[in-house]
Enzyme design. Structure first.
Site, short mmCIF file in Angstrom:
data_model
loop_
_atom_site.label_atom_id
_atom_site.label_comp_id
_atom_site.label_asym_id
_atom_site.label_seq_id
_atom_site.Cartn_x
_atom_site.Cartn_y
_atom_site.Cartn_z
N ASP A 61 0.84 -1.19 0.00
CA ASP A 61 0.00 0.00 0.00
C ASP A 61 0.88 1.24 0.00
OD1 ASP A 61 -2.87 0.80 0.27
OD2 ASP A 61 -2.11 1.87 2.02
N ASP A 62 0.66 2.14 -0.96
CA ASP A 62 1.35 3.44 -0.98
C ASP A 62 2.86 3.33 -1.14
OD1 ASP A 62 -1.17 4.35 -0.44
OD2 ASP A 62 -0.74 5.05 1.59
N CYS A 97 -6.18 4.39 -3.03
CA CYS A 97 -6.23 2.96 -2.69
C CYS A 97 -7.41 2.22 -3.28
CB CYS A 97 -6.25 2.79 -1.18
SG CYS A 97 -4.84 3.53 -0.34
N ASP A 276 -0.40 -0.52 -4.84
CA ASP A 276 -1.66 0.02 -5.36
C ASP A 276 -1.53 1.46 -5.84
OD1 ASP A 276 -1.35 1.09 -2.83
OD2 ASP A 276 -3.36 0.57 -2.12
N ASN A 277 -0.54 2.18 -5.37
CA ASN A 277 -0.27 3.54 -5.86
C ASN A 277 1.07 3.99 -5.31
OD1 ASN A 277 -2.81 4.01 -3.64
ND2 ASN A 277 -0.87 5.00 -3.13
#
Length: 502
Positions: A61-62, A97, A276-277
């Site tokens: 995540d991130d 997200c 995801d990003n």
């Protein structure tokens, strides 16, 4: 084959031992394990009788790529990247997200799966999402059609477990084993859905630490430069902590690969590692978040190893997370013509196929969020903004709604973006000459090229399935007809920004 009960983790953003709730996405790692037990319906001959590969998808995540987010992951780079292929141009269609994760699961752009933000109202794990999109995700297809057993652990979608959308009893279609985090990421004091039953965890590190258990648009111009000393100190600590926590992800990857090797399954398993990003920590004086159109937020790492993939390869092909679903289905032998996915399978690229016809552009789109009232701690900024930090620098707003064409070719490395605001603001960057995206060339670039990019953006914003894969502006097969810029009534076509997410 034995089940591998491994767990989530990811880069850090708050206090090191205990993370408080925050308005964005706290880090977590999705571990997705797919075990083959049959063959896809409609596949005949040797493909039907042969044993299909296992697939593991690891999603942080991130985790940025531009700011060196892979630097701490020495084991991951050695065990996945050096043993397979690293993609240097991997992107997400939206830097947030829930919409990004929805794109991974469905293989669709946000304007087709209609998840626009991290709220139930934005279709994040809503009843509508569960009814319309979940039955058509790639895990659901693999389970129902291809006979795969599937295992999930970690963060699913930000509003998963909400009482108004099935609660923790809801287990999405397609999952044989389900260990999902309630709502957004936390390292301690969290609740998991274990196959539809709630299990609470506390704050004992040894048993509860989640990683071990499982020029610019006005929004940029409002940022304070130089940043305050307190903000700089906060960002330095956050950056350091994110790298520290990534070390636990690195350890998890090593344990996973050792277990696969011990079980005799490593040579028959595809392993994907991505995020995801991206993320920013002070770039353009923005404090700490994502959601923006720039490389640091939309570009992600992507490493893949598996059968038929030669080691130590790097691909410059332009891929996006909407391609993960089609690629995994392709590995399973599923006929991609039966799906409605916008993405493409990059399995031929992984296997070194020559003369692969591939895209030269992707769509990036985001619908901004803002509050109807002013933030009481920042009354001077007025209503319509959100994600405001103590220095009253806001990360998002209602009119931070934009769409971009991100294109790469032999001659151009270009990003063209339009905002849905009163300024009708346009940002264009030549990333060959300006990799940090400092200079907006919208007013100096060739007007003919500008018109082509505007038209291409309109086409991508209304695409679905195969029409999302038509030739881009710099492809040999591209044809530009200025007459298509106008409707049948003679008026200029308008940009298509979603106002009704559901």
């Amino acid at each position: 084959m034995r089940r591998l009960l491994l767990a989530p983790g990811g880069p850090w953003r708050g206090s090191f031992r205990r993370l408080p709730a925050c308005s964005g996405c706290n880090p977590a790692l999705l571990l997705l394990l797919l075990l083959f037990q049959g063959s896809c319906l409609g596949v005949s001959g040797a493909a039907a009788s042969s044993r299909r590969p296992n697939v593991v998808l690891l999603l942080t995540d991130d985790q940025d790529e531009v700011l060196g987010g892979m630097t701490p992951l020495k084991k991951t780079k050695a065990l996945i990247g050096e043993m397979g292929m690293t993609f240097s141009s991997a992107y997400v269609p939206t830097a947030l997200c829930c919409p990004s994760r929805a794109s991974i699961l469905t293989g669709k752009y946000p304007h087709n799966h209609h998840v626009v933000n991290n709220t139930l109202e934005g279709n994040c794990s809503s009843n509508s999402w569960q009814k319309i999109q979940e039955p058509n995700t790639f895990p659901a297809i693999l389970s129902s059609v291809c006979g795969y057993q599937t295992f999930f652990a970690g963060k699913y979608l930000n509003e998963y477990g909400a009482p108004g959308a099935g609660g923790l009893e809801h287990v999405p279609l397609g999952w044989s084993y389900w260990y999902a985090l309630e709502k957004n990421s936390k390292y301690y004091n969290y609740t998991l859905s274990i196959n539809g039953k709630a299990r609470k965890h506390g704050e004992n590190y040894s048993v509860d630490y989640l990683t071990d258990v499982l020029n610019k648009h006005w929004l940029i111009r409002q940022a304070k430069t130089p940043m305050s000393n307190s903000s700089i100190q906060f960002l330095d600590n956050a950056f350091r902590g994110r790298w520290q926590t990534l070390l636990s992800v690195d350890d998890l990857v090593e344990k996973l690969i050792k277990r696969l090797e011990f079980n005799g399954e490593l040579n028959n398993t595809y392993i994907f590692y991505t995020s995801d990003n991206g993320y920013h920590t002070g770039q353009f004086s923005l404090p700490i978040d994502k959601r923006q159109l720039y490389e640091f937020d939309i570009k992600v790492p992507l490493l893949v190893r598996g059968p038929g993939i030669k080691p130590n390869q790097t691909s410059k092909m332009l891929v996006a997370n909407i391609d993960l679903g089609p690629t995994i289905l392709d590995i399973a032998g599923y006929d991609l013509n039966r799906t409605q996915m916008d993405g493409m399978s990059f399995l031929p690229i992984l296997r070194g196929a020559s003369n692969v016809t591939w895209r030269s552009d992707i769509l990036v789109e985001y619908q901004g969020e803002g509050h109807n009232v002013s933030d009481p701690t920042c009354p001077s900024v007025g209503p319509g903004v959100s994600q405001c930090f103590p220095d009253c620098v806001c990360e998002d707003s209602y009119n931070n709604t934009y769409a971009c064409v991100r294109t790469t070719s032999a001659l151009w490395n270009l990003q063209y973006c339009e905002f849905d605001d009163q300024e009708v603001f346009v940002e264009v960057y030549n990333l060959t000459a300006d990799p940090d995206q400092i200079t907006n060339i919208a007013k100096t670039i060739d007007p003919e090229l500008l018109g082509k990019m505007n038209y291409r953006l309109m086409m991508l914003q209304s695409c679905s399935g195969p029409t999302c894969r038509t030739p881009g502006v710099f492809d040999p097969g591209y044809r530009f007809d200025p007459r298509l810029m106008f409707s049948s009534h003679g008026s200029v076509r308008t940009r298509r920004f979603s106002k009704h997410p559901l």
